[in-house]
Scaffold this active site. Structure first.
Site, PDB file in Angstrom:
ATOM      1  N   CYS A   1     -14.329 -21.258 -34.217  1.00  0.00           N
ATOM      2  CA  CYS A   1     -15.311 -21.322 -33.224  1.00  0.00           C
ATOM      3  C   CYS A   1     -15.279 -22.884 -32.417  1.00  0.00           C
ATOM      4  O   CYS A   1     -15.446 -23.576 -33.532  1.00  0.00           O
ATOM      5  CB  CYS A   1     -16.560 -21.079 -33.409  1.00  0.00           C
ATOM      6  SG  CYS A   1     -17.944 -21.430 -32.011  1.00  0.00           S
TER       7      CYS A   1
ATOM      8  N   CYS B   1     -23.193 -26.142 -34.342  1.00  0.00           N
ATOM      9  CA  CYS B   1     -23.901 -24.767 -34.525  1.00  0.00           C
ATOM     10  C   CYS B   1     -25.117 -24.830 -35.620  1.00  0.00           C
ATOM     11  O   CYS B   1     -24.555 -24.880 -36.905  1.00  0.00           O
ATOM     12  CB  CYS B   1     -23.051 -23.570 -34.791  1.00  0.00           C
ATOM     13  SG  CYS B   1     -23.822 -21.958 -34.845  1.00  0.00           S
TER      14      CYS B   1
ATOM     15  N   ASP C   1     -26.062 -13.529 -19.926  1.00  0.00           N
ATOM     16  CA  ASP C   1     -25.522 -12.267 -20.290  1.00  0.00           C
ATOM     17  C   ASP C   1     -26.063 -12.123 -21.905  1.00  0.00           C
ATOM     18  O   ASP C   1     -26.409 -13.087 -22.389  1.00  0.00           O
ATOM     19  CB  ASP C   1     -24.524 -11.782 -19.748  1.00  0.00           C
ATOM     20  CG  ASP C   1     -23.346 -12.398 -20.626  1.00  0.00           C
ATOM     21  OD1 ASP C   1     -23.496 -13.298 -21.402  1.00  0.00           O
ATOM     22  OD2 ASP C   1     -22.077 -12.000 -20.600  1.00  0.00           O
TER      23      ASP C   1
ATOM     24  N   CYS D   1     -16.557 -17.640 -37.361  1.00  0.00           N
ATOM     25  CA  CYS D   1     -17.199 -18.954 -37.126  1.00  0.00           C
ATOM     26  C   CYS D   1     -16.057 -20.331 -37.441  1.00  0.00           C
ATOM     27  O   CYS D   1     -15.970 -21.278 -36.969  1.00  0.00           O
ATOM     28  CB  CYS D   1     -18.349 -19.496 -37.916  1.00  0.00           C
ATOM     29  SG  CYS D   1     -19.792 -18.266 -37.627  1.00  0.00           S
TER      30      CYS D   1
ATOM     31  N   TYR E   1     -29.719 -12.435 -12.950  1.00  0.00           N
ATOM     32  CA  TYR E   1     -28.576 -12.513 -13.857  1.00  0.00           C
ATOM     33  C   TYR E   1     -27.159 -12.592 -12.814  1.00  0.00           C
ATOM     34  O   TYR E   1     -26.508 -13.510 -12.685  1.00  0.00           O
ATOM     35  CB  TYR E   1     -28.374 -11.445 -14.855  1.00  0.00           C
ATOM     36  CG  TYR E   1     -27.003 -11.568 -15.300  1.00  0.00           C
ATOM     37  CD1 TYR E   1     -26.520 -12.428 -16.058  1.00  0.00           C
ATOM     38  CD2 TYR E   1     -26.038 -10.548 -14.860  1.00  0.00           C
ATOM     39  CE1 TYR E   1     -25.113 -12.627 -16.299  1.00  0.00           C
ATOM     40  CE2 TYR E   1     -24.754 -10.447 -15.314  1.00  0.00           C
ATOM     41  CZ  TYR E   1     -23.967 -11.580 -16.049  1.00  0.00           C
ATOM     42  OH  TYR E   1     -22.826 -11.576 -16.294  1.00  0.00           O
TER      43      TYR E   1
ATOM     44  N   CYS F   1     -17.774 -15.278 -31.125  1.00  0.00           N
ATOM     45  CA  CYS F   1     -19.255 -15.356 -31.612  1.00  0.00           C
ATOM     46  C   CYS F   1     -19.671 -13.977 -31.376  1.00  0.00           C
ATOM     47  O   CYS F   1     -20.615 -13.675 -30.852  1.00  0.00           O
ATOM     48  CB  CYS F   1     -19.924 -16.284 -30.874  1.00  0.00           C
ATOM     49  SG  CYS F   1     -21.522 -16.621 -31.718  1.00  0.00           S
TER      50      CYS F   1
ATOM     51  N   GLU G   1     -19.618  -7.826 -11.476  1.00  0.00           N
ATOM     52  CA  GLU G   1     -20.885  -8.370 -12.426  1.00  0.00           C
ATOM     53  C   GLU G   1     -22.011  -6.717 -11.971  1.00  0.00           C
ATOM     54  O   GLU G   1     -22.810  -6.602 -13.063  1.00  0.00           O
ATOM     55  CB  GLU G   1     -21.761  -9.442 -11.666  1.00  0.00           C
ATOM     56  CG  GLU G   1     -21.012 -10.629 -12.054  1.00  0.00           C
ATOM     57  CD  GLU G   1     -20.803 -10.943 -13.444  1.00  0.00           C
ATOM     58  OE1 GLU G   1     -21.645 -10.262 -14.065  1.00  0.00           O
ATOM     59  OE2 GLU G   1     -19.981 -11.697 -13.946  1.00  0.00           O
TER      60      GLU G   1
END
Length: 340
Positions: A196, A202, A134, A193, A116, A186, A33
């Protein structure tokens, strides 16, 4: 999301595959990270594997020499991260018995760990229901809920949506699922899409605006700073290098001497000599400004004792230990020094 993640999770060197029954290693999650801040997964993989091969535990890293860690970090940029990496490892060993704290609040007390990273480590390594935010997850939330307010102002709204969606069961896998969704489906441009798993829910897709979100506030024009960089060689090939101050850009890194970086810098050579104007300019871009350094070169006497830095023998010098800016200066000086 969890069903989709179980079937489509990316294979990453720091990640425990879903369903494997293995426990995530907080050290490896934390390391990844920190490296992934402002850096792509593709770039980080090789650095992560080198770091963890050389320093497989937080105790190993805590005991490492600063210069060795900074050298391995060269090329990843944002060098304050490397300094904080060492500080954090040493605090974990000295104050926490070599084990990372398992709560978001405690993780936030460690050097270099912000909201974060604390949420990511708490969630992924310790399965705590801490919402991880993120760029990928922000994009997914903006589209899923059709949030049209631009970033960065919309961050609190996006986090509120992510918090409501974070499950008590497998929150770490849920966070990684959203990261993977943003990275593979995405995506910033041309989101897929049609495949997804969140397609039916959405709002942005329903309104036909998925590809336009998240909106971003106009970027400020970056200023340009100027300066000089000085490359001095002795006849035996040794190069004059210095360690930059701990605070500031490239802090603690090995570098060629430079002048100040400003709108109207003054020459500041490390010693009196016939510094040759090479006609070469070293260009680099930092987060908040562009930098252009005029390259000066000279051949130094063998008996010179410089006031700044020291001469590093050619056999001990590793260009890979230099930060990217200084590696550019080295490469350009090599071209100028030896056209062949």
């Amino acid at each position: 999301m969890l069903e989709w993640y179980d079937a489509h999770a990316r294979v990453l060197p720091w990640r425990v595959p879903p369903g494997s029954g293995e426990a995530a290693d907080p050290y490896r999650i934390w390391m990844s990270e920190i490296m992934l801040q402002q850096t792509t997964v593709v770039t980080v993989k090789a650095y992560f594997e080198r770091f963890t091969a050389r320093w497989p535990t937080v105790a190993d890293l805590a005991a490492a020499e600063d210069a060795e860690v900074m050298g391995e970090w060269a090329g990843l940029g944002y060098y304050a991260r490397a300094r904080n990496l060492l500080k954090c490892a040493r605090v974990v060993v000295a104050d926490h018995g070599g084990s990372f704290p398992n709560t978001e609040a405690e993780l936030l007390t460690l050097p270099g760990i912000g909201p974060y990273t604390a949420a990511a480590v708490a969630s992924i390594a310790f399965d705590q229901p801490a919402p991880v935010m993120d760029g990928n997850i922000e994009r997914v939330m903006a589209r899923l809920f059709a949030v049209e307010a631009p970033l960065p102002g919309s961050k609190p709204v996006l986090k509120a949506h992510a918090t409501r969606l974070t499950p008590a069961e497998r929150p770490g896998d849920h966070a990684q699922a959203l990261m993977d969704l943003g990275a593979t489906i995405c995506t910033p441009r041309s989101p897929a899409c049609g495949i997804c798993p969140l397609m039916a829910a959405c709002f942005a897709r329903a309104q036909g605006i998925a590809a336009d979100l998240p909106r971003k506030a106009p970027k400020k024009v970056k200023p340009t700073r100027l300066g000089y960089v000085y490359v001095a060689r002795r006849a035996d090939g040794a190069l004059l290098l210095e360690t930059r101050p701990e605070k500031g850009l490239l802090g603690g890194m090995l570098a060629f001497p430079t002048s100040e970086w400003s709108d109207a810098p003054e020459e500041a050579p490390p010693f009196e000599a016939d510094w040759r104007d090479t006609g070469v300019e070293v260009r680099h871009t930092f987060t908040h400004f562009h930098l252009r350094l005029t390259l000066r070169q000279t051949e130094a006497p063998m008996d010179l004792a410089p006031e700044r830095g020291e001469f590093v023998p050619e056999a001990l010098f590793k260009p890979s230990s230099l930060p990217t800016l200084m590696r550019k200066a080295y490469d350009l000086s090599e071209t100028d020094h030896d056209p062949a």
